[in-house]
Design a protein around this motif. Sequence first.
Motif, mmCIF file in Angstrom:
data_model
loop_
_atom_site.group_PDB
_atom_site.id
_atom_site.type_symbol
_atom_site.label_atom_id
_atom_site.label_comp_id
_atom_site.label_asym_id
_atom_site.label_seq_id
_atom_site.Cartn_x
_atom_site.Cartn_y
_atom_site.Cartn_z
ATOM 1 N N MET A 1 0.835 -1.185 0.000
ATOM 2 C CA MET A 1 0.000 0.000 0.000
ATOM 3 C C MET A 1 0.878 1.246 0.000
ATOM 4 O O MET A 1 1.828 1.350 0.760
ATOM 5 N N GLN A 2 0.570 2.171 -0.867
ATOM 6 C CA GLN A 2 1.334 3.399 -0.946
ATOM 7 C C GLN A 2 0.927 4.349 0.166
ATOM 8 O O GLN A 2 -0.174 4.276 0.687
ATOM 9 N N GLY A 3 1.839 5.289 0.512
ATOM 10 C CA GLY A 3 1.519 6.283 1.521
ATOM 11 C C GLY A 3 0.509 7.282 0.992
ATOM 12 O O GLY A 3 0.281 7.403 -0.204
ATOM 13 N N LYS A 4 -0.092 8.003 1.899
ATOM 14 C CA LYS A 4 -1.082 9.014 1.523
ATOM 15 C C LYS A 4 -0.366 10.256 1.013
ATOM 16 O O LYS A 4 0.649 10.664 1.554
ATOM 17 N N GLU A 5 -0.921 10.860 -0.033
ATOM 18 C CA GLU A 5 -0.337 12.059 -0.618
ATOM 19 C C GLU A 5 -0.848 13.297 0.098
ATOM 20 O O GLU A 5 -2.053 13.513 0.219
ATOM 21 N N LYS A 6 0.087 14.125 0.567
ATOM 22 C CA LYS A 6 -0.293 15.377 1.232
ATOM 23 C C LYS A 6 -0.926 16.326 0.215
ATOM 24 O O LYS A 6 -0.557 16.349 -0.950
ATOM 25 N N ILE A 7 -1.882 17.102 0.671
ATOM 26 C CA ILE A 7 -2.571 18.062 -0.195
ATOM 27 C C ILE A 7 -1.585 19.146 -0.631
ATOM 28 O O ILE A 7 -0.873 19.720 0.181
ATOM 29 N N SER A 8 -1.578 19.395 -1.920
ATOM 30 C CA SER A 8 -0.668 20.364 -2.525
ATOM 31 C C SER A 8 -1.247 21.776 -2.419
ATOM 32 O O SER A 8 -2.464 21.954 -2.493
ATOM 33 N N PRO A 9 -0.398 22.783 -2.314
ATOM 34 C CA PRO A 9 -0.894 24.159 -2.353
ATOM 35 C C PRO A 9 -1.339 24.566 -3.760
ATOM 36 O O PRO A 9 -2.001 25.582 -3.936
ATOM 37 N N SER A 10 -1.005 23.762 -4.776
ATOM 38 C CA SER A 10 -1.402 24.048 -6.156
ATOM 39 C C SER A 10 -2.821 23.551 -6.400
ATOM 40 O O SER A 10 -3.091 22.351 -6.348
ATOM 41 N N VAL A 11 -3.737 24.478 -6.687
ATOM 42 C CA VAL A 11 -5.129 24.096 -6.920
ATOM 43 C C VAL A 11 -5.239 23.230 -8.174
ATOM 44 O O VAL A 11 -6.045 22.300 -8.218
ATOM 45 N N ASN A 12 -4.423 23.480 -9.188
ATOM 46 C CA ASN A 12 -4.483 22.674 -10.407
ATOM 47 C C ASN A 12 -4.045 21.237 -10.147
ATOM 48 O O ASN A 12 -4.662 20.289 -10.646
ATOM 49 N N HIS A 13 -3.003 21.054 -9.350
ATOM 50 C CA HIS A 13 -2.576 19.700 -8.994
ATOM 51 C C HIS A 13 -3.666 19.008 -8.169
ATOM 52 O O HIS A 13 -3.988 17.845 -8.410
#
Length: 95
Positions: A1-13
């Motif tokens: 299982m992969q780790g959780k991705e932190k929310i990016s400050p880039s709205v497009n990402h």
Amino acid sequence: MQGKEKISPSVNHSRSVMHRLLYAGKNPDMHRRDLRIAGRDASVYYAEGLVSADFLQRYVIAPCQEMTTVFGDVTRAMLEHIPGSDVEEASTYED
């Protein structure tokens, strides 16, 4: 299982990740509304049939758009502007 991705400050990402996670494009019930909150781009995702577009506009989007500035805690500010809301802050997309 992969780790959780932190929310990016880039709205497009963030929009790209949410599109993938919510199967947007494959699930016709998932919708996104783009808006500005306190001068910042934002998006609201919702499932048609679980919430009406009118409800979303009246009780979520309109109050958010009335917020011209947010000082400090964004979650707290949203709780104060969205009546009867169940706003939660998340640090990863999977949350």
